[in-house]
Motif scaffolding. Structure first.
Motif, PDB file in Angstrom:
ATOM      1  N   VAL A 102       0.843  -1.193   0.000  1.00  0.00           N
ATOM      2  CA  VAL A 102       0.000   0.000   0.000  1.00  0.00           C
ATOM      3  C   VAL A 102       0.878   1.242   0.000  1.00  0.00           C
ATOM      4  N   ASN A 103       0.646   2.150  -0.939  1.00  0.00           N
ATOM      5  CA  ASN A 103       1.299   3.449  -0.955  1.00  0.00           C
ATOM      6  C   ASN A 103       0.224   4.514  -0.834  1.00  0.00           C
ATOM      7  N   LEU A 104       0.516   5.553  -0.040  1.00  0.00           N
ATOM      8  CA  LEU A 104      -0.464   6.601   0.172  1.00  0.00           C
ATOM      9  C   LEU A 104      -0.329   7.666  -0.903  1.00  0.00           C
ATOM     10  N   GLY A 105      -1.443   8.064  -1.492  1.00  0.00           N
ATOM     11  CA  GLY A 105      -1.423   9.150  -2.458  1.00  0.00           C
ATOM     12  C   GLY A 105      -1.347  10.488  -1.749  1.00  0.00           C
ATOM     13  N   GLU A 106      -1.211  11.572  -2.506  1.00  0.00           N
ATOM     14  CA  GLU A 106      -1.147  12.890  -1.912  1.00  0.00           C
ATOM     15  C   GLU A 106      -2.500  13.238  -1.299  1.00  0.00           C
ATOM     16  N   GLY A 107      -2.452  13.978  -0.214  1.00  0.00           N
ATOM     17  CA  GLY A 107      -3.682  14.369   0.447  1.00  0.00           C
ATOM     18  C   GLY A 107      -4.296  13.229   1.220  1.00  0.00           C
ATOM     19  N   GLN A 108      -5.562  13.400   1.584  1.00  0.00           N
ATOM     20  CA  GLN A 108      -6.235  12.394   2.398  1.00  0.00           C
ATOM     21  C   GLN A 108      -7.529  11.916   1.748  1.00  0.00           C
ATOM     22  N   THR A 109      -7.639  12.038   0.453  1.00  0.00           N
ATOM     23  CA  THR A 109      -8.855  11.600  -0.212  1.00  0.00           C
ATOM     24  C   THR A 109      -8.590  10.493  -1.223  1.00  0.00           C
ATOM     25  N   THR A 110      -7.332  10.078  -1.391  1.00  0.00           N
ATOM     26  CA  THR A 110      -7.032   8.959  -2.285  1.00  0.00           C
ATOM     27  C   THR A 110      -6.038   8.023  -1.633  1.00  0.00           C
ATOM     28  N   LEU A 111      -6.149   6.766  -1.974  1.00  0.00           N
ATOM     29  CA  LEU A 111      -5.168   5.762  -1.572  1.00  0.00           C
ATOM     30  C   LEU A 111      -4.720   5.041  -2.830  1.00  0.00           C
ATOM     31  N   SER A 112      -3.435   5.063  -3.096  1.00  0.00           N
ATOM     32  CA  SER A 112      -2.903   4.338  -4.243  1.00  0.00           C
ATOM     33  C   SER A 112      -2.353   3.019  -3.749  1.00  0.00           C
ATOM     34  N   ILE A 113      -2.994   1.940  -4.145  1.00  0.00           N
ATOM     35  CA  ILE A 113      -2.612   0.616  -3.661  1.00  0.00           C
ATOM     36  C   ILE A 113      -1.997  -0.157  -4.819  1.00  0.00           C
ATOM     37  N   SER A 114      -0.714  -0.410  -4.704  1.00  0.00           N
ATOM     38  CA  SER A 114      -0.017  -1.113  -5.778  1.00  0.00           C
ATOM     39  C   SER A 114       0.436  -2.473  -5.295  1.00  0.00           C
TER      40      SER A 114
ATOM     41  N   TYR B 145      -5.210   4.894   9.573  1.00  0.00           N
ATOM     42  CA  TYR B 145      -6.105   4.271   8.596  1.00  0.00           C
ATOM     43  C   TYR B 145      -6.287   2.794   8.950  1.00  0.00           C
ATOM     44  N   ASN B 146      -7.516   2.414   9.216  1.00  0.00           N
ATOM     45  CA  ASN B 146      -7.876   1.000   9.355  1.00  0.00           C
ATOM     46  C   ASN B 146      -8.559   0.592   8.059  1.00  0.00           C
ATOM     47  N   ILE B 147      -7.892  -0.248   7.276  1.00  0.00           N
ATOM     48  CA  ILE B 147      -8.333  -0.539   5.915  1.00  0.00           C
ATOM     49  C   ILE B 147      -8.844  -1.969   5.810  1.00  0.00           C
ATOM     50  N   VAL B 148      -9.992  -2.130   5.147  1.00  0.00           N
ATOM     51  CA  VAL B 148     -10.498  -3.479   4.870  1.00  0.00           C
ATOM     52  C   VAL B 148     -10.951  -3.557   3.417  1.00  0.00           C
TER      53      VAL B 148
ATOM     54  N   TYR C  79      -7.061  -6.944   5.106  1.00  0.00           N
ATOM     55  CA  TYR C  79      -7.022  -5.838   6.069  1.00  0.00           C
ATOM     56  C   TYR C  79      -5.651  -5.171   6.025  1.00  0.00           C
ATOM     57  N   GLY C  80      -5.586  -3.925   6.526  1.00  0.00           N
ATOM     58  CA  GLY C  80      -4.318  -3.214   6.631  1.00  0.00           C
ATOM     59  C   GLY C  80      -4.421  -2.099   7.645  1.00  0.00           C
ATOM     60  N   TYR C  81      -3.258  -1.562   8.033  1.00  0.00           N
ATOM     61  CA  TYR C  81      -3.227  -0.502   9.037  1.00  0.00           C
ATOM     62  C   TYR C  81      -2.125   0.482   8.686  1.00  0.00           C
ATOM     63  N   VAL C  82      -2.437   1.780   8.713  1.00  0.00           N
ATOM     64  CA  VAL C  82      -1.460   2.844   8.462  1.00  0.00           C
ATOM     65  C   VAL C  82      -1.491   3.796   9.645  1.00  0.00           C
ATOM     66  N   GLU C  83      -0.393   3.911  10.357  1.00  0.00           N
ATOM     67  CA  GLU C  83      -0.341   4.730  11.566  1.00  0.00           C
ATOM     68  C   GLU C  83      -0.361   6.215  11.247  1.00  0.00           C
ATOM     69  N   ASP C  84       0.496   6.656  10.300  1.00  0.00           N
ATOM     70  CA  ASP C  84       0.548   8.073   9.941  1.00  0.00           C
ATOM     71  C   ASP C  84       1.096   8.200   8.537  1.00  0.00           C
ATOM     72  N   GLU C  85       1.309   9.439   8.084  1.00  0.00           N
ATOM     73  CA  GLU C  85       1.700   9.693   6.707  1.00  0.00           C
ATOM     74  C   GLU C  85       3.081   9.143   6.366  1.00  0.00           C
ATOM     75  N   ASN C  86       3.888   8.849   7.364  1.00  0.00           N
ATOM     76  CA  ASN C  86       5.224   8.297   7.125  1.00  0.00           C
ATOM     77  C   ASN C  86       5.244   6.772   7.163  1.00  0.00           C
ATOM     78  N   ASP C  87       4.097   6.189   7.440  1.00  0.00           N
ATOM     79  CA  ASP C  87       4.022   4.743   7.641  1.00  0.00           C
ATOM     80  C   ASP C  87       3.530   4.053   6.377  1.00  0.00           C
ATOM     81  N   ALA C  88       4.260   3.048   5.952  1.00  0.00           N
ATOM     82  CA  ALA C  88       3.821   2.208   4.835  1.00  0.00           C
ATOM     83  C   ALA C  88       3.346   0.877   5.400  1.00  0.00           C
ATOM     84  N   THR C  89       2.473   0.220   4.676  1.00  0.00           N
ATOM     85  CA  THR C  89       1.934  -1.042   5.186  1.00  0.00           C
ATOM     86  C   THR C  89       1.555  -1.943   4.032  1.00  0.00           C
TER      87      THR C  89
END
Length: 279
Positions: free
Chosen positions: A7-19, A80-83, A122-132
């Motif tokens: 999972v990679n986070l996109g810019e801002g907080q309205t998109t998630l780029s999952i590769s 982010y708690n992702i399912v 499922y996945g978990y992202v603690e903050d903007e510096n955290d990859a998961t």
């Protein structure tokens, strides 16, 4: 085996780029003499973050290894708690801090893969510096059948203990699952108008069924066809079903057997049931 999803986070907080390199929501073809199935994103996929569902993926992402999920009108806040997949509207977690995943009670047969949306992650992202990564919660059973003039109408799985389908709370930091009260120890596979299986062992027709990770004691599988019913079982006590793996069984020849269960799946089967009772 399959790979977990990066999972990679996109810019801002309205998109998630999952590769992902070789992982996703429908199976590709396993390479000859290989031991991994590639997995890909599917059109219509949705994830949920902190209980908020994303927009559905468009056709341009179907069969791709990278997709960008948009959350129209929603501002996401860390952590982010992702399912995946996003739960049905109105389905809420029972335990505090958990999200909901649903293991389908009926999986539609899909040639060469499992039913779309049947492999929660499922996945978990603690903050903007955290990859998961998005981690798998299911294993997949690959059951291949062959027989002369056999058309499958339905297939059921029943666990001796544990739950195979329904709603579950998942702790996105650990992956621990807790079944809701509506969860069941059974699931079924539907074949629409019917699936005519191959006639020879070397071309046996594969069926893929997604099952939550765990040990269930004995799992009983019943096949219903134009020629009656056949029941097989296997034990998961010493070899539990593991997430992210495909368990391949040797090809089975369809043989009519006896079963204490009769499934009514259409008008014809209802009439057959009525006739058997009348007789």
């Amino acid at each position: 085996t399959t790979e977990d999803l990066g999972v990679n986070l996109g810019e801002g907080q309205t998109t998630l780029s999952i590769s992902l390199e070789e992982s996703r929501t429908h199976l590709g073809v396993k390479a000859p003499n290989g031991d991994e199935y590639p997995l890909y994103w599917s059109k219509g996929d949705k994830i949920a973050v902190n209980g908020k569902a994303s927009d559905a993926l468009g056709v341009e992402y179907h069969g791709q290894t990278q997709a960008t999920f948009k959350f129209t009108g929603t501002l996401l806040n860390y952590p982010y708690n992702i399912v995946y997949p996003a739960p049905a509207e109105g389905v809420q977690a029972v335990a505090e801090g958990c999200q909901v995943v649903t293991f389908a009670a009926t999986q539609a047969y899909t040639a060469g893969t499992f039913a779309e949306g049947s492999v929660p992650m499922y996945g978990y992202v603690e903050d903007e510096n955290d990859a998961t990564t998005l981690n798998h919660l299911t294993g997949v059973l690959r059951i291949a059948l062959y027989g002369t003039e056999v058309t499958l109408n339905a297939m059921t799985l029943s666990a001796e203990s544990g739950k195979l389908s329904g709603n579950f709370d998942v702790d996105c930091t650990t992956g621990d699952l807790t079944a809701h009260a509506d969860a069941s120890n059974t699931l079924s596979v539907s074949f629409g108008a019917g699936l005519t299986i191959a006639t020879t062992e070397d071309k046996a027709t594969p069926i893929y069924v997604a099952v939550p990770e765990g040990a269930y004691g004995k799992i009983t599988i019943t096949f219903y066809s134009s020629k009656g019913a056949m029941t097989k079982s296997f034990d998961t006590t010493e070899k539990p079903i593991t997430a992210g793996s495909v368990r391949e069984f040797a090809a089975l020849e369809y043989e009519e057997g006896t079963t204490d269960t009769f499934i009514i799946y259409d008008e014809a089967s209802l009439r057959t049931f009525a006739s058997s009772i009348n007789d």
